[in-house]
Design an enzyme around this catalytic site. Structure first.
Site, mmCIF file in Angstrom:
data_model
loop_
_atom_site.group_PDB
_atom_site.id
_atom_site.type_symbol
_atom_site.label_atom_id
_atom_site.label_comp_id
_atom_site.label_asym_id
_atom_site.label_seq_id
_atom_site.Cartn_x
_atom_site.Cartn_y
_atom_site.Cartn_z
ATOM 1 N N TYR A 1 13.793 -0.576 25.664
ATOM 2 C CA TYR A 1 13.728 0.691 24.922
ATOM 3 C C TYR A 1 12.255 1.030 24.711
ATOM 4 O O TYR A 1 11.491 0.192 24.225
ATOM 5 C CB TYR A 1 14.447 0.513 23.578
ATOM 6 C CG TYR A 1 14.569 1.780 22.767
ATOM 7 C CD1 TYR A 1 15.479 2.779 23.119
ATOM 8 C CD2 TYR A 1 13.763 1.983 21.649
ATOM 9 C CE1 TYR A 1 15.588 3.935 22.379
ATOM 10 C CE2 TYR A 1 13.873 3.146 20.896
ATOM 11 C CZ TYR A 1 14.783 4.111 21.270
ATOM 12 O OH TYR A 1 14.900 5.263 20.539
ATOM 13 N N THR B 1 26.736 -13.363 27.316
ATOM 14 C CA THR B 1 26.313 -12.309 26.373
ATOM 15 C C THR B 1 25.582 -12.932 25.187
ATOM 16 O O THR B 1 24.582 -12.414 24.707
ATOM 17 C CB THR B 1 27.541 -11.528 25.853
ATOM 18 O OG1 THR B 1 28.228 -10.986 26.976
ATOM 19 C CG2 THR B 1 27.145 -10.400 24.920
ATOM 20 N N ASN C 1 17.469 -11.578 25.728
ATOM 21 C CA ASN C 1 16.774 -10.327 26.059
ATOM 22 C C ASN C 1 16.531 -9.484 24.801
ATOM 23 O O ASN C 1 15.448 -8.931 24.616
ATOM 24 C CB ASN C 1 17.606 -9.538 27.085
ATOM 25 C CG ASN C 1 16.919 -8.253 27.483
ATOM 26 O OD1 ASN C 1 15.731 -8.246 27.792
ATOM 27 N ND2 ASN C 1 17.643 -7.138 27.435
ATOM 28 N N THR D 1 37.188 -10.295 9.986
ATOM 29 C CA THR D 1 37.085 -8.919 9.493
ATOM 30 C C THR D 1 38.188 -8.100 10.166
ATOM 31 O O THR D 1 38.538 -8.367 11.310
ATOM 32 C CB THR D 1 35.693 -8.347 9.844
ATOM 33 O OG1 THR D 1 34.704 -9.130 9.181
ATOM 34 C CG2 THR D 1 35.544 -6.906 9.412
ATOM 35 N N LEU E 1 25.472 -7.169 17.712
ATOM 36 C CA LEU E 1 26.904 -7.419 17.514
ATOM 37 C C LEU E 1 27.618 -7.502 18.855
ATOM 38 O O LEU E 1 28.843 -7.494 18.915
ATOM 39 C CB LEU E 1 27.540 -6.267 16.714
ATOM 40 C CG LEU E 1 26.987 -5.962 15.322
ATOM 41 C CD1 LEU E 1 27.618 -4.680 14.781
ATOM 42 C CD2 LEU E 1 27.270 -7.105 14.370
ATOM 43 N N TYR F 1 13.043 -19.083 18.584
ATOM 44 C CA TYR F 1 12.062 -17.987 18.662
ATOM 45 C C TYR F 1 11.376 -17.757 17.319
ATOM 46 O O TYR F 1 10.204 -17.368 17.286
ATOM 47 C CB TYR F 1 12.738 -16.692 19.141
ATOM 48 C CG TYR F 1 12.841 -16.582 20.650
ATOM 49 C CD1 TYR F 1 11.711 -16.295 21.415
ATOM 50 C CD2 TYR F 1 14.067 -16.739 21.299
ATOM 51 C CE1 TYR F 1 11.805 -16.164 22.801
ATOM 52 C CE2 TYR F 1 14.168 -16.624 22.676
ATOM 53 C CZ TYR F 1 13.036 -16.333 23.431
ATOM 54 O OH TYR F 1 13.116 -16.208 24.789
ATOM 55 N N GLY G 1 31.734 -0.804 19.406
ATOM 56 C CA GLY G 1 32.871 -1.682 19.108
ATOM 57 C C GLY G 1 33.421 -1.443 17.719
ATOM 58 O O GLY G 1 32.999 -0.525 17.009
ATOM 59 N N TYR H 1 32.890 -18.699 23.193
ATOM 60 C CA TYR H 1 32.492 -17.986 21.979
ATOM 61 C C TYR H 1 31.864 -18.944 20.971
ATOM 62 O O TYR H 1 30.745 -18.722 20.503
ATOM 63 C CB TYR H 1 33.714 -17.300 21.373
ATOM 64 C CG TYR H 1 33.380 -16.320 20.266
ATOM 65 C CD1 TYR H 1 32.893 -15.043 20.558
ATOM 66 C CD2 TYR H 1 33.560 -16.656 18.922
ATOM 67 C CE1 TYR H 1 32.590 -14.136 19.545
ATOM 68 C CE2 TYR H 1 33.263 -15.759 17.910
ATOM 69 C CZ TYR H 1 32.779 -14.493 18.233
ATOM 70 O OH TYR H 1 32.483 -13.603 17.223
ATOM 71 N N SER I 1 29.439 -8.726 21.719
ATOM 72 C CA SER I 1 30.229 -9.840 22.257
ATOM 73 C C SER I 1 31.703 -9.511 22.087
ATOM 74 O O SER I 1 32.101 -8.944 21.078
ATOM 75 C CB SER I 1 29.965 -11.151 21.506
ATOM 76 O OG SER I 1 30.773 -12.175 22.032
#
Ligand code: UDP
Length: 319
Positions: free
Chosen positions: A61, A90, A97, A173, A71, A157, A11, A143, A73
């Site tokens: 992974y 997301t 996840n 930004t 980042l 967490y 992105g 959002y 979204s």
């Protein structure tokens, strides 16, 4: 050398962060489902990264990871309205996840939250301690509430399973690679495209609402500072406190581009915050400060779009 996973790395912000990390010698793994990112954003580093076109909610992974920067979204109002379910999930299921992946890898987890969590803030510039208020059901809610819940999940967490988290509240930004047009466009990029194409510049409301804008290389610099020196368990605003009215931004774009575009006033979208400015003292204590002012940043962005659209000669006075 540290290995960093960047979710949303194709992105706008993610690809600039990828470039900067590669430049600094990090190993970079990019995860992006290309819903709003573009593979071409990574063309200059393509051979030096590992790329996965995959869903954040399912991704795993096998190898070591030292840092995960989330980042992922869609980040523009038009997208929250068009893809509300995807945006909400997301930041909740996808975020969940990746947090679990960070815990398994004992990696530092930087979550990209947003100044949106402050809603219509009453304290300007807004410090991290400010408790915001947003609509749970309004058009911005997938959002806004997604980011608020995303933060809650990071903190939960941290407390329960020892996640090494950092929350980044990123303010507006702008810069090259931000997608323009009616689906993706954020204000500066939209105004620049409109000016370049000779279309009317669309100011919502009377243009008296403010934002404080940070050029993309400065936002990337802030994320690098946090990767290297940020304190775990903390929240950092990333932005600056220079408030600009949207009408001032429209006029600045017009004058820098020598555009003859008119200004067209359109209704203000619902829940549009009237003022926004970051108190980034906490980040500044790490040695960060923005380097590119708004005029310079608009100039750079304009040059990028002019080259991309190949219409430089159309509008810019030479010399
Ligand atoms: N805005 C505007 N014209 C446009 C796009 C946006 O006047 O064509 C205004 C918008 O109403 C908001 C500000 O510019 O007050 C920033 O909008 P953007 O979507 O870039 O970011 P956000 O609202 O998420 O801060």
């Amino acid at each position: 050398m540290s290995r960093v996973l960047i979710a949303g790395g194709a992105g706008f912000l993610g690809s600039h962060l990828t470039d900067a990390l590669i430049e600094k010698g990090y190993e970079v793994v990019v995860l992006d489902n290309l819903s709003s990112g573009l593979r071409t954003n990574l063309s200059s580093v393509e051979s030096r990264i590992e790329f996965f076109n995959d869903d954040v909610a399912k991704f795993d992974y096998p190898k070591r990871l030292d840092v995960i920067v989330n980042l992922a979204s869609r980040a523009s109002r038009m997208e929250w309205e068009t893809f509300p379910v995807e945006v909400a999930l997301t930041n909740s299921i996808g975020n969940n996840n990746l947090i679990k992946l960070a815990i398994r890898k004992e990696a530092l987890y930087l979550y990209a939250s947003s100044s949106e969590v402050y809603g219509k803030a009453k304290v300007i510039p807004t410090p991290e301690e400010y408790i915001g208020k947003t609509s749970t059901v309004g058009s911005r809610s997938p959002y806004d509430e997604g980011k608020r819940f995303g933060e809650t999940l990071v903190k939960a967490y941290e407390r329960e399973l020892g996640l090494r988290g950092i929350i980044m509240r990123i303010f507006n930004t702008y810069g090259p690679r931000m997608r323009g047009g009616d689906t993706y466009g954020r204000v500066i990029d939209r105004f620049i495209m409109q000016a370049l194409e000779g279309k009317a510049i669309t100011v919502y409301g009377d243009g008296s609402q403010t934002r404080s804008f940070t050029y993309v290389s400065d936002t990337v610099g802030a994320i690098l500072s946090l990767i290297e020196n940020g304190s775990e368990g903390e929240i950092y605003n990333i932005g600056n406190d220079e408030e600009k009215k949207i009408i001032e931004v429209a006029n600045l774009v017009k004058s820098i581009s020598y555009s003859k575009s008119s200004i067209k006033y359109l209704p203000l979208p619902p829940d549009d915050p009237s003022r926004r400015s970051a108190d980034a003292s906490k980040l500044r204590k790490l040695g960060w400060s923005p380097k590119i002012d708004l005029e310079n940043g608009i100039r750079r962005t304009l040059n990028y779009y002019a080259e991309t659209l190949n219409i430089a000669d159309h509008f810019m006075r030479k010399g």
